[in-house]
Design a protein around this motif. Structure first.
Motif, short mmCIF file in Angstrom:
data_model
loop_
_atom_site.label_atom_id
_atom_site.label_comp_id
_atom_site.label_asym_id
_atom_site.label_seq_id
_atom_site.Cartn_x
_atom_site.Cartn_y
_atom_site.Cartn_z
N LEU A 140 0.83 -1.19 0.00
CA LEU A 140 0.00 0.00 0.00
C LEU A 140 0.87 1.25 0.00
O LEU A 140 0.54 2.26 -0.63
CB LEU A 140 -0.92 -0.02 1.23
N LYS A 141 2.02 1.19 0.68
CA LYS A 141 2.94 2.31 0.70
C LYS A 141 3.44 2.63 -0.71
O LYS A 141 3.56 3.80 -1.09
CB LYS A 141 4.12 2.00 1.63
N ASP A 142 3.72 1.57 -1.50
CA ASP A 142 4.16 1.76 -2.88
C ASP A 142 3.09 2.46 -3.70
O ASP A 142 3.39 3.38 -4.48
CB ASP A 142 4.49 0.41 -3.53
N VAL A 143 1.83 2.03 -3.53
CA VAL A 143 0.73 2.63 -4.29
C VAL A 143 0.57 4.10 -3.92
O VAL A 143 0.38 4.97 -4.78
CB VAL A 143 -0.58 1.86 -4.04
N ALA A 144 0.65 4.39 -2.60
CA ALA A 144 0.49 5.77 -2.13
C ALA A 144 1.59 6.66 -2.72
O ALA A 144 1.34 7.77 -3.20
CB ALA A 144 0.52 5.81 -0.61
N ALA A 145 2.84 6.15 -2.69
CA ALA A 145 3.98 6.94 -3.20
C ALA A 145 3.83 7.19 -4.70
O ALA A 145 4.05 8.31 -5.18
CB ALA A 145 5.28 6.20 -2.90
N ALA A 146 3.43 6.15 -5.44
CA ALA A 146 3.29 6.29 -6.89
C ALA A 146 2.12 7.19 -7.26
O ALA A 146 2.12 7.84 -8.32
CB ALA A 146 3.12 4.91 -7.53
N ARG A 150 -8.24 4.25 1.75
CA ARG A 150 -9.67 4.52 1.58
C ARG A 150 -10.09 4.32 0.12
O ARG A 150 -11.16 3.79 -0.17
CB ARG A 150 -10.01 5.94 2.03
N ALA A 151 -9.24 4.71 -0.81
CA ALA A 151 -9.57 4.58 -2.22
C ALA A 151 -9.66 3.12 -2.65
O ALA A 151 -10.43 2.77 -3.56
CB ALA A 151 -8.53 5.30 -3.07
N LEU A 152 -8.88 2.26 -1.98
CA LEU A 152 -8.84 0.84 -2.37
C LEU A 152 -9.73 -0.04 -1.51
O LEU A 152 -9.78 -1.26 -1.72
CB LEU A 152 -7.39 0.34 -2.29
N ASP A 153 -10.43 0.56 -0.57
CA ASP A 153 -11.33 -0.21 0.30
C ASP A 153 -12.60 -0.53 -0.49
O ASP A 153 -13.36 0.36 -0.86
CB ASP A 153 -11.67 0.60 1.55
N GLU A 154 -12.85 -1.86 -0.72
CA GLU A 154 -14.00 -2.25 -1.54
C GLU A 154 -15.33 -1.91 -0.88
O GLU A 154 -16.37 -1.90 -1.53
CB GLU A 154 -13.95 -3.76 -1.85
N ARG A 155 -15.30 -1.58 0.40
CA ARG A 155 -16.56 -1.22 1.08
C ARG A 155 -16.95 0.24 0.81
O ARG A 155 -18.07 0.65 1.08
CB ARG A 155 -16.41 -1.41 2.60
N ILE A 156 -15.98 1.00 0.28
CA ILE A 156 -16.22 2.42 0.02
C ILE A 156 -16.26 2.64 -1.50
O ILE A 156 -15.31 2.28 -2.20
CB ILE A 156 -15.11 3.29 0.64
N THR A 157 -17.34 3.18 -2.00
CA THR A 157 -17.48 3.34 -3.45
C THR A 157 -17.26 4.79 -3.86
O THR A 157 -18.14 5.45 -4.41
CB THR A 157 -18.88 2.86 -3.90
N SER A 158 -16.07 5.30 -3.55
CA SER A 158 -15.75 6.68 -3.91
C SER A 158 -15.59 6.81 -5.42
O SER A 158 -14.91 6.01 -6.06
CB SER A 158 -14.46 7.12 -3.22
N ARG A 159 -16.25 7.83 -5.98
CA ARG A 159 -16.17 8.07 -7.43
C ARG A 159 -15.32 9.31 -7.74
O ARG A 159 -15.34 9.81 -8.86
CB ARG A 159 -17.57 8.25 -8.01
N SER A 160 -14.57 9.79 -6.75
CA SER A 160 -13.76 10.99 -6.97
C SER A 160 -12.63 10.68 -7.95
O SER A 160 -12.20 9.54 -8.11
CB SER A 160 -13.18 11.49 -5.66
N ALA A 161 -12.14 11.75 -8.58
CA ALA A 161 -11.03 11.60 -9.53
C ALA A 161 -9.78 11.08 -8.83
O ALA A 161 -9.02 10.27 -9.38
CB ALA A 161 -10.74 12.94 -10.20
N GLY A 167 1.10 9.74 -5.31
CA GLY A 167 1.30 11.06 -4.76
C GLY A 167 0.30 11.42 -3.69
O GLY A 167 -0.04 12.61 -3.52
N VAL A 168 -0.19 10.40 -2.95
CA VAL A 168 -1.15 10.64 -1.86
C VAL A 168 -0.65 9.98 -0.60
O VAL A 168 0.33 9.21 -0.61
CB VAL A 168 -2.56 10.10 -2.22
N SER A 169 -1.31 10.26 0.51
CA SER A 169 -0.94 9.63 1.78
C SER A 169 -1.40 8.17 1.78
O SER A 169 -2.26 7.76 0.99
CB SER A 169 -1.60 10.36 2.95
N ILE A 170 -0.82 7.39 2.70
CA ILE A 170 -1.18 5.97 2.81
C ILE A 170 -2.66 5.85 3.20
O ILE A 170 -3.38 4.99 2.68
CB ILE A 170 -0.27 5.27 3.83
N SER A 171 -3.14 6.70 4.10
CA SER A 171 -4.55 6.61 4.53
C SER A 171 -5.49 6.91 3.37
O SER A 171 -6.54 6.28 3.22
CB SER A 171 -4.81 7.55 5.71
N THR A 172 -5.12 7.90 2.52
CA THR A 172 -5.96 8.22 1.36
C THR A 172 -5.98 7.05 0.38
O THR A 172 -7.04 6.68 -0.16
CB THR A 172 -5.43 9.48 0.66
N ALA A 173 -4.82 6.43 0.16
CA ALA A 173 -4.75 5.27 -0.74
C ALA A 173 -5.58 4.11 -0.19
O ALA A 173 -6.27 3.41 -0.93
CB ALA A 173 -3.30 4.84 -0.93
#
Length: 345
Positions: A12-18, A28-39, A20-26
């Motif tokens: 997850l740290k690799d994804v966040a770094a690539a 949340r974006a990858l949590d299948e329980r959350i259906t965020s449609r943001s860019a 350009g977001v924080s680990i917590s933001t990454a």
């Protein structure tokens, strides 16, 4: 784009770094329980896919005190009904975001207990049992230990259960034979230690009594659920002289019915000309036999969905829920061929 170290598992740290977001933001974006449609969330998911990131759902669920995994215990997967039941549970579990894993136990209560413990050792969130016997100790033990569980197809009368209404099914099968004009009707039930066997027999007896037909105890035969059991029971019923054998048989599952077909052929008895036959469970083969088999259909998908609901929402009433079966008439019971073909799925 910053790349993860070649050969290493993408974190997850690799994804966040690539991204350009924080680990917590990454996260949340990858949590299948959350259906965020943001860019931003879409960008993170795209980067994760490009990097080959696989989210460890087991670990994250375990941190929340659950694994989103259900254990399913069946006697054997060589039994068509049990295999179909597990597939139905798999579908229903996936629809609720769960993964289903199966274990087999045979018919020995001690093997059943060991198989259940093996599943529990995998930290499953609940158990679904298709193995229950009347008076079975395992459901009682699970209730005592407050393990989330549900019984399917069979019930012990106490634990949460999702079953077919087997008494109604037995009634429908024999009522069908009565309506076709039969009065010499035999019933081959399942084992008397199962709720399915006793309930289907009770329904059959009710249909006979309602029609004013005396129940002949020698024509009420308890057997196992295998084809060989059906053949043996069929031989017992059909090897007698013409005046001492039934003109119709209700077999408490399709395997038993196929065994009866083999016994009928062995004794030179034609189905349905000399013997009408109805099975139970409407397995896929029943409509494809040389003489298509009339059978009682059980809504396995409904039963599976109900079982998972009983686990996910414990304490809901009623604890024992019965799905209504349907009679599927085909050629084996003497239904005209044109009617039988129309009834085939």
């Amino acid at each position: 784009m910053e790349q993860a170290t070649p050969g290493a598992a993408v974190t997850l740290k690799d994804v966040a770094a690539a991204s350009g977001v924080s680990i917590s933001t990454a996260s949340r974006a990858l949590d299948e329980r959350i259906t965020s449609r943001s860019a931003a969330a879409a960008h993170v998911r795209k980067v994760a896919e490009e990097l080959g990131y696989r989210r460890n759902s087991f670990a994250s669920n375990l941190r929340r005190g659950e694994t989103r995994t259900l254990g399913v215990l069946v006697p054997r997967l060589s039994d068509t009904v049990m295999a179909l039941m597990f597939e139905a549970v798999e579908r229903a579990a996936a629809a609720r975001g769960y993964f289903a894993m199966v274990a087999t136990s045979g018919d020995d209560p001690e093997d059943e207990r060991r198989a259940a413990e093996t599943l529990l050792d995998r930290n499953v969130d609940g158990l679904i049992l298709a193995t229950a016997r009347l008076g079975d100790e395992l459901p009682k033990l699970l209730r005592h230990r407050k393990v989330a569980h549900a019984l399917v197809l069979r019930t012990d009368g106490e634990s949460p259960s999702a079953v077919g209404d087997d008494e109604v099914g037995g009634y429908l099968a024999v009522r069908h034979l009565v309506d076709l004009g039969h009065r010499d009707i035999a019933v081959i039930t399942g084992p008397d230690f199962t709720s399915t066997g006793t309930a289907r027999l009770a329904g059959a007896r009710r249909a006979l009594e309602e029609a004013g037909i005396a129940v002949r105890d020698q024509w009420m035969v308890a057997a196992g659920y295998g084809i060989e059991n059906g053949y043996t029971a069929g031989q017992t019923l059909l090897a007698a002289g013409h005046g001492n054998r039934p003109t119709a048989v209700f077999a408490a599952n399709d395997n038993i019915a196929m065994g009866v077909m083999a016994a009928a052929q062995h004794n030179g008895i034609a189905i349905p000309t000399d013997l009408a036959l109805v099975g139970y469970n409407d397995t896929p083969l029943s409509a494809r036999l040389p003489t298509p088999l009339s059978s009682v259909s059980v809504p396995l998908d409904q039963i599976a969905t109900t079982a998972i609901e009983l686990i996910v929402n414990p304490g809901t009433e009623p604890r024992i829920r019965r799905a209504t079966p349907t009679l599927i008439p085909r050629q084996s019971s003497g239904v005209p061929v044109r009617h039988a073909r129309a009834a085939q799925p």
